[in-house]
Design a protein around this motif. Structure first.
Motif, PDB file in Angstrom:
ATOM      1  N   THR A  68      -9.460   5.397   1.646  1.00  0.00           N
ATOM      2  CA  THR A  68      -8.756   4.280   2.264  1.00  0.00           C
ATOM      3  C   THR A  68      -8.535   3.178   1.246  1.00  0.00           C
ATOM      4  O   THR A  68      -9.450   2.769   0.547  1.00  0.00           O
ATOM      5  CB  THR A  68      -9.571   3.720   3.453  1.00  0.00           C
ATOM      6  OG1 THR A  68      -9.756   4.766   4.409  1.00  0.00           O
ATOM      7  CG2 THR A  68      -8.852   2.565   4.111  1.00  0.00           C
ATOM      8  N   GLU A  69      -7.307   2.699   1.192  1.00  0.00           N
ATOM      9  CA  GLU A  69      -6.974   1.564   0.335  1.00  0.00           C
ATOM     10  C   GLU A  69      -6.919   0.325   1.217  1.00  0.00           C
ATOM     11  O   GLU A  69      -6.284   0.336   2.273  1.00  0.00           O
ATOM     12  CB  GLU A  69      -5.620   1.794  -0.327  1.00  0.00           C
ATOM     13  CG  GLU A  69      -5.229   0.687  -1.287  1.00  0.00           C
ATOM     14  CD  GLU A  69      -3.927   0.980  -2.015  1.00  0.00           C
ATOM     15  OE1 GLU A  69      -3.555   0.139  -2.847  1.00  0.00           O
ATOM     16  OE2 GLU A  69      -3.284   2.016  -1.753  1.00  0.00           O
ATOM     17  N   LYS A  70      -7.603  -0.729   0.800  1.00  0.00           N
ATOM     18  CA  LYS A  70      -7.614  -1.976   1.560  1.00  0.00           C
ATOM     19  C   LYS A  70      -6.826  -3.020   0.798  1.00  0.00           C
ATOM     20  O   LYS A  70      -7.038  -3.219  -0.393  1.00  0.00           O
ATOM     21  CB  LYS A  70      -9.049  -2.446   1.788  1.00  0.00           C
ATOM     22  CG  LYS A  70      -9.855  -1.490   2.637  1.00  0.00           C
ATOM     23  CD  LYS A  70     -11.264  -1.982   2.848  1.00  0.00           C
ATOM     24  CE  LYS A  70     -12.040  -0.986   3.694  1.00  0.00           C
ATOM     25  NZ  LYS A  70     -13.420  -1.432   3.921  1.00  0.00           N
ATOM     26  N   HIS A 129       0.077   7.342   0.098  1.00  0.00           N
ATOM     27  CA  HIS A 129      -0.853   8.076   0.964  1.00  0.00           C
ATOM     28  C   HIS A 129      -0.135   9.119   1.824  1.00  0.00           C
ATOM     29  O   HIS A 129      -0.737   9.693   2.733  1.00  0.00           O
ATOM     30  CB  HIS A 129      -1.638   7.100   1.840  1.00  0.00           C
ATOM     31  CG  HIS A 129      -2.725   6.402   1.091  1.00  0.00           C
ATOM     32  ND1 HIS A 129      -2.505   5.256   0.368  1.00  0.00           N
ATOM     33  CD2 HIS A 129      -4.035   6.703   0.940  1.00  0.00           C
ATOM     34  CE1 HIS A 129      -3.649   4.881  -0.195  1.00  0.00           C
ATOM     35  NE2 HIS A 129      -4.580   5.743   0.136  1.00  0.00           N
ATOM     36  N   LYS A 174      -5.400  -1.487   6.030  1.00  0.00           N
ATOM     37  CA  LYS A 174      -6.194  -0.331   5.601  1.00  0.00           C
ATOM     38  C   LYS A 174      -5.252   0.854   5.660  1.00  0.00           C
ATOM     39  O   LYS A 174      -4.698   1.163   6.710  1.00  0.00           O
ATOM     40  CB  LYS A 174      -7.373  -0.093   6.537  1.00  0.00           C
ATOM     41  CG  LYS A 174      -8.400  -1.184   6.547  1.00  0.00           C
ATOM     42  CD  LYS A 174      -9.511  -0.784   7.511  1.00  0.00           C
ATOM     43  CE  LYS A 174     -10.259  -1.991   8.006  1.00  0.00           C
ATOM     44  NZ  LYS A 174     -11.221  -1.648   9.051  1.00  0.00           N
ATOM     45  N   VAL A 175      -5.087   1.503   4.507  1.00  0.00           N
ATOM     46  CA  VAL A 175      -4.126   2.593   4.402  1.00  0.00           C
ATOM     47  C   VAL A 175      -4.844   3.861   3.955  1.00  0.00           C
ATOM     48  O   VAL A 175      -5.539   3.852   2.939  1.00  0.00           O
ATOM     49  CB  VAL A 175      -3.004   2.251   3.399  1.00  0.00           C
ATOM     50  CG1 VAL A 175      -1.967   3.371   3.343  1.00  0.00           C
ATOM     51  CG2 VAL A 175      -2.352   0.916   3.742  1.00  0.00           C
ATOM     52  N   SER A 176      -4.680   4.917   4.733  1.00  0.00           N
ATOM     53  CA  SER A 176      -5.222   6.222   4.357  1.00  0.00           C
ATOM     54  C   SER A 176      -4.148   7.265   4.643  1.00  0.00           C
ATOM     55  O   SER A 176      -3.087   6.950   5.187  1.00  0.00           O
ATOM     56  CB  SER A 176      -6.494   6.535   5.151  1.00  0.00           C
ATOM     57  OG  SER A 176      -6.190   6.798   6.511  1.00  0.00           O
ATOM     58  N   VAL A 234      -2.382   3.975   9.100  1.00  0.00           N
ATOM     59  CA  VAL A 234      -2.297   2.623   8.551  1.00  0.00           C
ATOM     60  C   VAL A 234      -2.691   1.673   9.683  1.00  0.00           C
ATOM     61  O   VAL A 234      -2.176   1.777  10.786  1.00  0.00           O
ATOM     62  CB  VAL A 234      -0.884   2.279   8.043  1.00  0.00           C
ATOM     63  CG1 VAL A 234      -0.797   0.826   7.600  1.00  0.00           C
ATOM     64  CG2 VAL A 234      -0.477   3.205   6.912  1.00  0.00           C
ATOM     65  N   GLU A 235      -3.625   0.777   9.382  1.00  0.00           N
ATOM     66  CA  GLU A 235      -4.023  -0.259  10.331  1.00  0.00           C
ATOM     67  C   GLU A 235      -3.747  -1.607   9.683  1.00  0.00           C
ATOM     68  O   GLU A 235      -4.176  -1.857   8.563  1.00  0.00           O
ATOM     69  CB  GLU A 235      -5.502  -0.149  10.669  1.00  0.00           C
ATOM     70  CG  GLU A 235      -5.986  -1.200  11.631  1.00  0.00           C
ATOM     71  CD  GLU A 235      -7.458  -1.065  11.979  1.00  0.00           C
ATOM     72  OE1 GLU A 235      -7.975  -1.999  12.610  1.00  0.00           O
ATOM     73  OE2 GLU A 235      -8.084  -0.055  11.615  1.00  0.00           O
TER      74      GLU A 235
END
Length: 146
Positions: free
Chosen positions: A14-16, A42, A81-83, A87-88
């Motif tokens: 996860t990239e924040k 992602h 937050k990207v995975s 995506v959130e």
């Protein structure tokens, strides 16, 4: 570059990303592009990427325009937050907030020809999950990569 407070922690699944910007549409555009670039990296593409693009633009613009009323002394905070799976995104403004249930239905006959009022409808149609808190000043968007 105009975008402050970038915090990017890669290295995992996860990239924040975290941004604090002025109520400025150009800064909002920069934030949107960085989040969308991460989503592409992602594996978001096609319909999922399009949906994310539309909803993210609407959420950021709404915070700047309707929340903070273009007051450059007020900030917009965006956390993502990207995975590969989802995506959130949280978008928060410093405005007075609003009651979601009081927003007129843009599909009602009396609202069909109005030039505004469709942003929330688009967000809710394109995202898998949408919620508001902090008196309507913060929106949470979730888009799954399906």
């Amino acid at each position: 570059m105009g975008v402050g407070g970038l915090n990017r922690r890669g290295g995992g699944a996860t990239e924040k990303l975290s941004f604090t910007i002025d109520s400025d549409t150009e800064q909002g555009r920069e934030v949107r592009e960085r989040i969308l670039d991460s989503a592409k990296r992602h594996g978001f593409a096609g319909d999922a990427f399009f949906a994310l693009t539309v909803a993210l633009e609407e959420a950021v613009i709404n915070a700047i325009r309707h929340g903070n009323r273009f007051d450059r002394n007020k900030k917009v905070i965006v956390n993502a937050k990207v995975s590969a799976k989802k995506v959130e995104i949280m978008v928060e403004d410093e405005g007075p907030g609003f009651d979601r249930s009081s927003v007129p239905d843009p599909t009602a006959q009396e609202n069909l020809e109005k030039c505004s009022g469709r942003g929330i409808l688009l967000i809710e149609a394109y995202m898998n999950d949408v919620s508001w808190d902090r008196g309507g000043r913060r929106i949470r968007l979730v888009k799954k990569n399906q």
